[in-house]
Design a protein around this motif. Structure first.
Motif, short mmCIF file in Angstrom:
data_model
loop_
_atom_site.label_atom_id
_atom_site.label_comp_id
_atom_site.label_asym_id
_atom_site.label_seq_id
_atom_site.Cartn_x
_atom_site.Cartn_y
_atom_site.Cartn_z
N GLY A 177 -2.39 -10.27 -10.07
CA GLY A 177 -1.70 -9.34 -10.71
C GLY A 177 -1.74 -9.46 -12.31
N PHE A 178 -1.01 -8.34 -12.85
CA PHE A 178 -0.74 -8.29 -14.57
C PHE A 178 0.82 -7.76 -14.61
N LEU A 199 -6.16 -5.24 -13.65
CA LEU A 199 -5.94 -4.71 -15.00
C LEU A 199 -6.00 -3.60 -15.25
N ALA A 200 -6.86 -2.83 -14.50
CA ALA A 200 -7.20 -1.57 -14.44
C ALA A 200 -5.83 -0.67 -13.99
N GLU A 201 -5.23 -1.26 -12.81
CA GLU A 201 -4.24 -0.71 -12.13
C GLU A 201 -2.76 -0.63 -13.34
N LYS A 224 -3.05 -1.10 -16.38
CA LYS A 224 -3.07 -0.17 -17.59
C LYS A 224 -2.60 1.23 -17.11
N GLU A 225 -2.85 1.76 -15.93
CA GLU A 225 -2.39 3.22 -15.41
C GLU A 225 -0.89 3.28 -15.10
N MET A 226 -0.49 2.09 -14.82
CA MET A 226 1.11 1.94 -14.36
C MET A 226 1.69 1.82 -15.76
N ALA A 227 1.26 1.27 -16.82
CA ALA A 227 1.95 1.35 -18.27
C ALA A 227 1.89 2.56 -18.79
N LYS A 228 0.71 3.53 -18.47
CA LYS A 228 0.69 4.69 -19.14
C LYS A 228 1.84 5.60 -18.59
N ASP A 229 1.80 5.42 -17.13
CA ASP A 229 3.01 5.95 -16.33
C ASP A 229 4.35 5.64 -16.78
N ALA A 230 4.63 4.48 -17.00
CA ALA A 230 6.03 4.04 -17.39
C ALA A 230 6.24 4.27 -18.81
#
Length: 66
Positions: A23-24, A41-43, A45-51
């Motif tokens: 994971g990342f 990495l894709a997940e 990125k999405e989690m970072a946008k949500d955060a």
């Protein structure tokens, strides 16, 4: 999410760190404590946008109640 907020999110630097067990971890240096994790990495990125969105919404909420 407004178009203006979307543009702001696109300009923030996100640092992705691979984890030894998989994971990342994603962190946003400009937003202290804004850290999240994704299995891919894709997940991440999405989690970072949500955060980031949640962080900004929290700032707005607390600024209004201060």
């Amino acid at each position: 999410m407004s178009l203006q907020m979307k543009k702001s999110l696109d300009r923030l630097k996100i640092v992705f760190r691979p984890e030894p067990k998989g994971g990342f971890t994603a962190s946003v240096p400009l937003l202290p404590g804004c850290v999240t994790y994704g299995r891919t990495l894709a997940e991440a990125k999405e989690m970072a946008k949500d955060a980031i969105s949640g962080y900004i919404e929290s700032l707005k909420k607390h600024r209004d109640s201060a």
